[in-house]
Scaffold this motif. Structure first.
Motif, mmCIF file in Angstrom:
data_model
loop_
_atom_site.group_PDB
_atom_site.id
_atom_site.type_symbol
_atom_site.label_atom_id
_atom_site.label_comp_id
_atom_site.label_asym_id
_atom_site.label_seq_id
_atom_site.Cartn_x
_atom_site.Cartn_y
_atom_site.Cartn_z
ATOM 1 N N ALA A 1 0.831 -1.211 0.000
ATOM 2 C CA ALA A 1 0.000 0.000 0.000
ATOM 3 C C ALA A 1 0.863 1.257 0.000
ATOM 4 C CB ALA A 1 -0.924 -0.005 1.208
ATOM 5 N N ILE A 2 1.915 1.258 0.780
ATOM 6 C CA ILE A 2 2.810 2.420 0.816
ATOM 7 C C ILE A 2 3.500 2.593 -0.525
ATOM 8 C CG2 ILE A 2 4.955 3.294 1.831
ATOM 9 C CD1 ILE A 2 3.985 2.082 4.502
ATOM 10 N N PHE A 3 3.977 1.502 -1.105
ATOM 11 C CA PHE A 3 4.655 1.581 -2.401
ATOM 12 C C PHE A 3 3.724 2.100 -3.486
ATOM 13 C CE2 PHE A 3 5.843 -0.415 -6.445
ATOM 14 C CZ PHE A 3 7.100 0.145 -6.597
ATOM 15 N N ARG A 4 2.497 1.597 -3.520
ATOM 16 C CA ARG A 4 1.537 2.070 -4.521
ATOM 17 C C ARG A 4 1.180 3.531 -4.307
ATOM 18 N NH1 ARG A 4 -2.747 -2.865 -5.466
ATOM 19 N NH2 ARG A 4 -1.273 -4.230 -6.495
ATOM 20 N N GLY A 5 1.059 3.942 -3.061
ATOM 21 C CA GLY A 5 0.744 5.346 -2.770
ATOM 22 C C GLY A 5 1.856 6.272 -3.201
ATOM 23 N N LEU A 6 3.091 5.879 -2.948
ATOM 24 C CA LEU A 6 4.223 6.715 -3.347
ATOM 25 C C LEU A 6 4.385 6.753 -4.854
ATOM 26 C CD1 LEU A 6 6.889 5.749 -0.662
ATOM 27 C CD2 LEU A 6 5.522 7.834 -0.783
ATOM 28 N N SER A 7 4.195 5.622 -5.528
ATOM 29 C CA SER A 7 4.363 5.606 -6.974
ATOM 30 C C SER A 7 3.231 6.355 -7.668
ATOM 31 C CB SER A 7 4.459 4.177 -7.494
ATOM 32 O OG SER A 7 3.250 3.486 -7.282
ATOM 33 N N ALA A 8 2.035 6.349 -7.080
ATOM 34 C CA ALA A 8 0.917 7.081 -7.685
ATOM 35 C C ALA A 8 1.132 8.587 -7.576
ATOM 36 C CB ALA A 8 -0.392 6.694 -7.008
ATOM 37 N N ARG A 9 1.723 9.037 -6.483
ATOM 38 C CA ARG A 9 1.984 10.475 -6.322
ATOM 39 C C ARG A 9 3.123 10.939 -7.200
ATOM 40 N NH1 ARG A 9 2.597 10.487 -0.258
ATOM 41 N NH2 ARG A 9 0.716 9.369 0.236
ATOM 42 N N GLY A 10 4.128 10.102 -7.357
ATOM 43 C CA GLY A 10 5.317 10.513 -8.092
ATOM 44 C C GLY A 10 5.189 10.400 -9.597
ATOM 45 N N GLY A 11 4.234 9.610 -10.080
ATOM 46 C CA GLY A 11 4.111 9.390 -11.515
ATOM 47 C C GLY A 11 3.470 10.567 -12.225
ATOM 48 N N ASN A 12 3.725 10.662 -13.524
ATOM 49 C CA ASN A 12 3.139 11.729 -14.337
ATOM 50 C C ASN A 12 1.848 11.286 -15.004
ATOM 51 O OD1 ASN A 12 5.164 13.530 -13.736
ATOM 52 N ND2 ASN A 12 6.446 12.872 -15.435
ATOM 53 N N ALA A 13 1.530 10.012 -14.893
ATOM 54 C CA ALA A 13 0.314 9.514 -15.525
ATOM 55 C C ALA A 13 -0.903 10.042 -14.773
ATOM 56 C CB ALA A 13 0.311 7.995 -15.524
#
Length: 91
Positions: free
Chosen positions: A44-56
């Motif tokens: 959950a933490i990994f998905r949350g961080l990757s969703a915030r950092g991505g440009n998509a």
């Protein structure tokens, strides 16, 4: 005295150690549960961080992005109109 098995960490007549088989099964289940919670929290933490950092951006934001590009002057009115119609046709 002699017929009841080992003392200490060995066989004592009810299972290994003083806990018995039920205690060992409960201990294994608790350890597995803790590891499962740690894994789910990590994902959950990994998905949350990757969703915030991505440009998509989500698909519903295409119109907003088109509006922003037009407002910044990146595209002219003809291209804006054509792309807006393409977005409406795609829905």
């Amino acid at each position: 005295m002699w017929g009841h098995g080992w003392n200490g960490m060995g066989w004592n007549g009810m299972g290994w150690g003083a806990m018995g088989w039920g205690g060992w099964i409960m201990m294994i289940l608790i350890v597995l549960t803790v590891w499962a919670v740690v894994a789910v929290a990590g994902i959950a933490i990994f998905r949350g961080l990757s969703a915030r950092g991505g440009n998509a951006s989500p698909p519903g934001d295409a119109g907003r992005l088109l509006d922003e590009r037009f407002a910044r002057g990146e595209i002219d009115s003809d291209e804006y109109t054509a792309r807006r119609e393409a977005l409406r046709a795609a829905r």
